[in-house]
Design an enzyme around this catalytic site. Structure first.
Site, short mmCIF file in Angstrom:
data_model
loop_
_atom_site.label_atom_id
_atom_site.label_comp_id
_atom_site.label_asym_id
_atom_site.label_seq_id
_atom_site.Cartn_x
_atom_site.Cartn_y
_atom_site.Cartn_z
N LYS A 95 0.81 -1.23 0.00
CA LYS A 95 0.00 0.00 0.00
C LYS A 95 0.84 1.28 0.00
O LYS A 95 0.41 2.32 -0.50
CB LYS A 95 -0.94 0.01 1.20
CG LYS A 95 -1.99 -1.10 1.19
CD LYS A 95 -2.98 -0.94 0.05
CE LYS A 95 -4.14 -1.92 0.18
NZ LYS A 95 -5.10 -1.77 -0.94
N GLU A 117 -9.87 5.60 2.99
CA GLU A 117 -10.63 4.48 3.54
C GLU A 117 -9.63 3.36 3.83
O GLU A 117 -8.54 3.32 3.25
CB GLU A 117 -11.68 4.01 2.54
CG GLU A 117 -11.20 2.99 1.51
CD GLU A 117 -10.09 3.46 0.58
OE1 GLU A 117 -9.30 2.60 0.11
OE2 GLU A 117 -9.99 4.67 0.30
N SER A 384 1.77 -9.79 -0.72
CA SER A 384 1.43 -8.36 -0.71
C SER A 384 1.59 -7.69 0.65
O SER A 384 1.71 -6.48 0.73
CB SER A 384 -0.02 -8.17 -1.20
OG SER A 384 -0.92 -8.92 -0.41
#
Length: 404
Positions: A95, A117, A384
């Protein structure tokens, strides 16, 4: 088709074939247009790219390793397995790649306030991190259910100076958090930039987030060529909104010999409201700014979803994934909660790597496919994120005995 021309995705209006586009209130049309124009200017600005690459390397920890999972490979007895180690990035997941790119855009546009969010909390932590770096006020919207199951990340965001707003509407998960963030953005449009965390939403977010995440696939491609002198046979990644998956897949889309599989959340099985596998039970619709596959009933009402992983617990999938599925370029399957939990534990025990529950879905599919492939085949699994945030939840579900 076996390959697609990646550079043609999306068109000038943000459409990936029949998917994508910009379906938002009139008040958001100008801000999205402004963002689109600024993003494409930045994309061709050597100074912006230099600054982004500097922070990705010096602050975030890129490049991430492409690690040969020797014991997992031996255990499964099939293809050679490599893990793309996005879990080793600062804040613990992919991210940060997108958050860093977008905060630099916000700075260029003169914004002073950031909203986002988050589901699993990793995007919220990444956004809070870059906001602290650049001295911007930060508000994170998070479903109340997700706040409970990801309490560690709630504390991390608060320590970084962000305000965390629990959302109690609806299912109290990611979809509702997106709704609240969009309401905030409409109200505070002049000062605020919305760092949307996945390859979803109104144009230009899907293409912008994909391009900030394609560093994953660009690195993996160069690394596997260096290590094995050839491209992989199979790429595997989990798919919620889909940013980590499209980041890995995109640089390989035109390589017809590279198979790609996205793994959705099968939850408790493909029964209504017990999973989040949009390609297993979804239909075409519009949700939160874009046109894609959505879990909805016959009247267009959004169905509840379920996944053991908060980051995959979402009713829609990114429009580029919808296009790639319909073009038969990427295959999409699912892993159940049970399979993901088993993969979580196996990777921890065999490789000393505790994966995020989201990533464990991709590992679960690797456990299915690797034994069926010859030992001369190569698999890259996108790891990830790391699983620190999930340890207490998994310990409870697999009934690990805690020390007294």
């Amino acid at each position: 088709m076996s390959s697609v021309v990646a550079e043609n995705l999306p068109d000038a209006h943000g459409h990936f074939g029949q998917f994508g586009g910009r379906y938002v209130p009139e008040t958001l049309m100008n801000p999205l247009q402004e963002l689109e124009e600024e993003y494409f200017r930045a994309q061709h600005d050597p100074e912006f790219q230099r600054e982004l690459n500097y922070y990705l390397k010096e602050f975030c920890g890129r490049p991430t390793p492409l690690y040969f999972a020797e014991r997992l490979t031996k255990e499964l007895g099939g293809a050679k397995i490599y893990l793309k180690r996005e879990d080793l990035l600062h804040t613990g997941a992919h991210k940060i790649n997108n958050a860093m790119g977008q905060i630099l855009l916000a700075k260029r546009m003169g914004k002073t306030r950031i909203i986002a969010e988050t589901g699993a909390g990793q995007h919220g932590v990444a956004t809070a991190t870059v906001s602290a770096m650049f001295g911007m006020k930060c508000v994170i919207y998070m479903g109340a259910v997700d706040c409970e199951r990801q309490i560690l990340n709630v504390y991390r965001m608060k320590m970084l100076g962000a305000e965390v707003v629990p959302v109690h509407a609806g299912q109290k998960t990611l979809k509702e958090a997106v709704n609240e963030a969009m309401r905030d953005w409409v109200t505070n449009i002049r000062s605020t930039h919305y760092i949307l965390g996945t390859a979803y939403g109104a144009h230009p977010y899907p293409v912008m987030v994909r391009n900030f995440q394609r560093v994953i696939g660009d690195e993996a491609r160069a690394q596997i060529l260096e290590k094995e002198k050839r491209l992989p046979d199979l790429l595997l990644a989990c798919v919620g909104g889909g940013s980590n998956a499209i980041g890995l897949f995109y640089p390989f889309l035109e390589d017809a010999g590279v198979k790609m599989v996205g793994v959705e959340a099968g939850g408790e099985g493909i029964f209504p409201e017990r999973h989040a596998a949009r390609f297993q039970g979804g239909s075409l619709g519009v949700l939160q700014g874009t046109r894609s596959y959505i879990l909805q009933d016959e009247f267009g009402q959004i169905q509840s979803t379920h996944s053991v992983s908060a980051g995959l617990d979402y009713a829609a999938v990114g429009p580029e994934h919808a296009f790639l599925r319909d073009a038969s370029r990427v295959e999409y399957t699912y892993a159940t909660d049970e399979k993901a939990l088993a993969a979580f534990m196996k990777l921890a025990r065999l490789e000393g790597i505790i994966p995020a529950l989201e990533s464990a879905h991709a590992v679960a599919e690797c456990m299915v496919r690797s034994p069926k492939l010859g030992k001369d085949k190569l698999i890259i699994v996108n790891l990830s994120g790391r699983g620190d945030k999930d340890v207490a939840q998994v310990a409870d579900k697999v009934k690990l005995e805690m020390p007294r």
